[in-house]
Design an enzyme around this catalytic site. Structure first.
Site, PDB file in Angstrom:
ATOM      1  N   GLU A  50       5.170  -1.908  -7.077  1.00 18.05           N
ATOM      2  CA  GLU A  50       4.279  -2.739  -6.228  1.00 18.05           C
ATOM      3  C   GLU A  50       4.614  -4.201  -6.529  1.00 18.05           C
ATOM      4  O   GLU A  50       4.639  -4.610  -7.699  1.00 18.05           O
ATOM      5  CB  GLU A  50       2.819  -2.419  -6.571  1.00 18.05           C
ATOM      6  CG  GLU A  50       1.802  -3.482  -6.170  1.00 18.05           C
ATOM      7  CD  GLU A  50       1.761  -3.769  -4.671  1.00 18.05           C
ATOM      8  OE1 GLU A  50       1.541  -2.827  -3.894  1.00 18.05           O
ATOM      9  OE2 GLU A  50       1.953  -4.953  -4.297  1.00 18.05           O
ATOM     10  N   ASP A 109      -3.018   0.050  -4.223  1.00 17.76           N
ATOM     11  CA  ASP A 109      -4.397   0.497  -4.450  1.00 17.76           C
ATOM     12  C   ASP A 109      -4.454   1.749  -5.318  1.00 17.76           C
ATOM     13  O   ASP A 109      -5.501   2.145  -5.777  1.00 17.76           O
ATOM     14  CB  ASP A 109      -5.060   0.775  -3.081  1.00 17.76           C
ATOM     15  CG  ASP A 109      -4.152   1.624  -2.192  1.00 17.76           C
ATOM     16  OD1 ASP A 109      -3.563   1.070  -1.254  1.00 17.76           O
ATOM     17  OD2 ASP A 109      -4.006   2.837  -2.485  1.00 17.76           O
ATOM     18  N   ASP A 120       4.649   2.983   0.973  1.00 24.03           N
ATOM     19  CA  ASP A 120       3.299   2.663   1.470  1.00 24.03           C
ATOM     20  C   ASP A 120       3.167   1.147   1.456  1.00 24.03           C
ATOM     21  O   ASP A 120       2.536   0.559   0.563  1.00 24.03           O
ATOM     22  CB  ASP A 120       2.261   3.320   0.567  1.00 24.03           C
ATOM     23  CG  ASP A 120       0.851   2.963   0.998  1.00 24.03           C
ATOM     24  OD1 ASP A 120      -0.084   3.147   0.190  1.00 24.03           O
ATOM     25  OD2 ASP A 120       0.694   2.478   2.128  1.00 24.03           O
ATOM     26  N   SER A 121       3.818   0.520   2.409  1.00 20.80           N
ATOM     27  CA  SER A 121       3.904  -0.949   2.371  1.00 20.80           C
ATOM     28  C   SER A 121       3.029  -1.553   3.461  1.00 20.80           C
ATOM     29  O   SER A 121       2.481  -0.861   4.312  1.00 20.80           O
ATOM     30  CB  SER A 121       5.357  -1.377   2.612  1.00 20.80           C
ATOM     31  OG  SER A 121       5.682  -1.130   3.971  1.00 20.80           O
ATOM     32  N   GLN A 130       0.382 -13.066  -0.869  1.00 21.44           N
ATOM     33  CA  GLN A 130      -0.466 -12.812   0.307  1.00 21.44           C
ATOM     34  C   GLN A 130      -1.914 -13.200  -0.010  1.00 21.44           C
ATOM     35  O   GLN A 130      -2.271 -13.409  -1.169  1.00 21.44           O
ATOM     36  CB  GLN A 130      -0.414 -11.316   0.681  1.00 21.44           C
ATOM     37  CG  GLN A 130      -0.693 -10.374  -0.475  1.00 21.44           C
ATOM     38  CD  GLN A 130       0.083  -9.061  -0.373  1.00 21.44           C
ATOM     39  OE1 GLN A 130       0.446  -8.583   0.719  1.00 21.44           O
ATOM     40  NE2 GLN A 130       0.367  -8.462  -1.528  1.00 21.44           N
ATOM     41  N   ASP A 189       3.009  -4.082   6.823  1.00 22.34           N
ATOM     42  CA  ASP A 189       3.888  -4.022   8.001  1.00 22.34           C
ATOM     43  C   ASP A 189       5.178  -4.803   7.761  1.00 22.34           C
ATOM     44  O   ASP A 189       5.253  -5.608   6.828  1.00 22.34           O
ATOM     45  CB  ASP A 189       3.123  -4.577   9.222  1.00 22.34           C
ATOM     46  CG  ASP A 189       2.087  -3.567   9.729  1.00 22.34           C
ATOM     47  OD1 ASP A 189       1.013  -3.988  10.177  1.00 22.34           O
ATOM     48  OD2 ASP A 189       2.349  -2.345   9.629  1.00 22.34           O
ATOM     49  N   ASP A 214       9.711  -6.094  -6.709  1.00 21.10           N
ATOM     50  CA  ASP A 214      10.068  -5.907  -5.300  1.00 21.10           C
ATOM     51  C   ASP A 214      10.771  -4.559  -5.134  1.00 21.10           C
ATOM     52  O   ASP A 214      11.750  -4.281  -5.834  1.00 21.10           O
ATOM     53  CB  ASP A 214      11.000  -7.062  -4.859  1.00 21.10           C
ATOM     54  CG  ASP A 214      11.172  -7.106  -3.341  1.00 21.10           C
ATOM     55  OD1 ASP A 214      11.346  -8.208  -2.799  1.00 21.10           O
ATOM     56  OD2 ASP A 214      11.117  -6.018  -2.704  1.00 21.10           O
ATOM     57  N   GLY A 215      10.281  -3.776  -4.193  1.00 18.91           N
ATOM     58  CA  GLY A 215      10.845  -2.442  -4.002  1.00 18.91           C
ATOM     59  C   GLY A 215      12.331  -2.461  -3.690  1.00 18.91           C
ATOM     60  O   GLY A 215      13.066  -1.553  -4.113  1.00 18.91           O
TER      61      GLY A 215
HETATM   62  N1  SAM Z   1      -2.346   2.466   2.174  1.00 22.04           N
HETATM   63  C1  SAM Z   1      -2.633   1.220   2.812  1.00 22.04           C
HETATM   64  C2  SAM Z   1      -1.762   0.960   4.025  1.00 22.04           C
HETATM   65  O1  SAM Z   1      -0.676   1.513   4.136  1.00 22.04           O
HETATM   66  O2  SAM Z   1      -2.191   0.157   4.830  1.00 22.04           O
HETATM   67  C3  SAM Z   1      -2.425   0.124   1.842  1.00 22.04           C
HETATM   68  C4  SAM Z   1      -1.029  -0.279   1.681  1.00 22.04           C
HETATM   69  S1  SAM Z   1      -0.725  -1.090   0.196  1.00 22.04           S
HETATM   70  C5  SAM Z   1      -2.077  -2.111  -0.104  1.00 22.04           C
HETATM   71  C6  SAM Z   1       0.576  -2.111   0.786  1.00 22.04           C
HETATM   72  C7  SAM Z   1       1.237  -2.735  -0.408  1.00 22.04           C
HETATM   73  O3  SAM Z   1       2.624  -2.966  -0.179  1.00 22.04           O
HETATM   74  C8  SAM Z   1       0.632  -4.107  -0.754  1.00 22.04           C
HETATM   75  O4  SAM Z   1      -0.065  -4.002  -1.964  1.00 22.04           O
HETATM   76  C9  SAM Z   1       1.855  -5.030  -0.855  1.00 22.04           C
HETATM   77  O5  SAM Z   1       1.746  -5.956  -1.918  1.00 22.04           O
HETATM   78  C10 SAM Z   1       2.971  -4.020  -1.076  1.00 22.04           C
HETATM   79  N2  SAM Z   1       4.308  -4.517  -0.737  1.00 22.04           N
HETATM   80  C11 SAM Z   1       4.669  -5.255   0.337  1.00 22.04           C
HETATM   81  N3  SAM Z   1       5.977  -5.561   0.285  1.00 22.04           N
HETATM   82  C12 SAM Z   1       6.463  -4.992  -0.861  1.00 22.04           C
HETATM   83  C13 SAM Z   1       7.750  -4.947  -1.474  1.00 22.04           C
HETATM   84  N4  SAM Z   1       8.805  -5.580  -0.920  1.00 22.04           N
HETATM   85  N5  SAM Z   1       7.899  -4.263  -2.633  1.00 22.04           N
HETATM   86  C14 SAM Z   1       6.826  -3.632  -3.199  1.00 22.04           C
HETATM   87  N6  SAM Z   1       5.573  -3.656  -2.685  1.00 22.04           N
HETATM   88  C15 SAM Z   1       5.398  -4.322  -1.515  1.00 22.04           C
END
Ligand code: SAM
Length: 289
Positions: A108, A88, A159-160, A33, A162, A140-141
């Protein structure tokens, strides 16, 4: 004469918020991203991922407290917590505030988010990164939950970003089926479900999917100023009934025992209870509505 520099959030094509930028701190295209962190004139430091506001120093406490303290205190005896996303560090820090939590695993996908948040947003994660109970995995989660041992966690916090791009897999049947297997009896999972006033599909579709894997599905509210469009909903799916209706006195006693009471700026026992009272325009997006 300096010209003002504005950043427009690109979440919606025809509407949005903008920030007056005082100083850009990081702009990185990771494998997953576009990551931008800047000093804003109004909200402290801000991080955007692919142009969408993820976190601001000024209002992060609202979202992190509600995404963390509600499920852990509703559960009442959470010892092992899985966090997906949350690069974060804000959720990890709040989870580790609970003195009885023995293990917090955070998965993450983007190591660059962790690196840049630790460098430019250090207060968000604080010293959680060094806590001996914490295990931080870059991956990857969906892969992690597929491999996870049955009944190995009490609470899962997703906490991903969208459900578009890398975040999409975290809202699928495959993910919820694996999460249900990973959760011990009495376990529950929460995840950010967007702002229904603008993203009602997200809450409706993901709740219907969660309902295929959990008997008790609902949502609760948080008023996050920079998640524009009114209430932010946090999805909720549990293996046992009543976790969305724990009496305030019980929540307060648990918060006191956990060492949380008086250490929050948004969450309170009363607000915990009130967050589950949904206005009709949101409640109607849920199964059995
Ligand atoms: N708390 C804030 C919110 O919810 O908007 C911040 C969210 S946090 C920065 C979202 C995180 O989800 C990102 O760092 C992104 O890289 C991570 N993410 C997205 N898809 C993912 C996946 N498949 N597995 C693990 N992490 C993932």
């Amino acid at each position: 004469m300096t010209t003002d520099c504005w950043v427009n959030e690109t979440l919606y094509d025809a509407w949005g918020q903008r920030f007056l930028v005082q100083r850009e701190l990081a702009r990185v295209r990771s494998a997953f991203q576009d990551i931008m962190i800047f000093e804003s004139a109004t909200h402290g430091r801000v991080m955007l991922l692919d142009g969408v506001v993820q976190i601001t120093e000024r209002d992060e406490f609202v979202y992190q407290e509600m995404l963390t303290h509600v499920p852990l205190l509703a559960h009442g005896a959470a010892r092992r917590v899985l966090i997906i996303g949350a690069g974060d560090g804000g959720v990890l820090r709040r989870v580790l505030m609970h003195r009885d939590v023995e293990r917090a695993v955070m998965v993450e996908i983007d190591g660059e988010v962790i690196r840049l948040c630790r460098e430019h947003l250090p207060a968000i994660g604080g010293d959680a990164w060094e806590d001996p109970r914490a295990q931080v995995i870059v991956g990857d989660g969906i892969d992690y939950v597929r491999r996870g041992a049955p009944a190995s966690f009490d609470v899962i916090v997703v906490d991903s970003t969208d459900p578009i791009g890398v975040g999409e897999v975290l809202f699928t049947d495959a993910f919820y089926a694996s999460a249900a297997r990973l959760l011990a009896v009495g376990g529950l999972i929460v995840n950010q479900c967007g702002v229904p006033f603008m993203q009602s599909d997200e809450l409706r579709q993901t709740s219907a999917r969660r309902a295929r894997h959990f008997p008790h599905v609902g949502a609760y509210l948080a008023a996050v100023p920079t998640y524009v469009g009114g209430f932010m909903t946090l999805g909720f799916a549990a293996k046992r009934p009543g976790l969305d209706a724990v009496p305030r006195v019980t929540i307060e006693a648990r918060a006191r025992a956990a060492g949380i009471l008086g250490r929050t700026r948004y969450w309170t026992p009363a607000l915990h209870e009130a967050a589950f009272w949904l206005p009709p325009y949101i409640a109607e997006q849920l199964p059995h509505a």
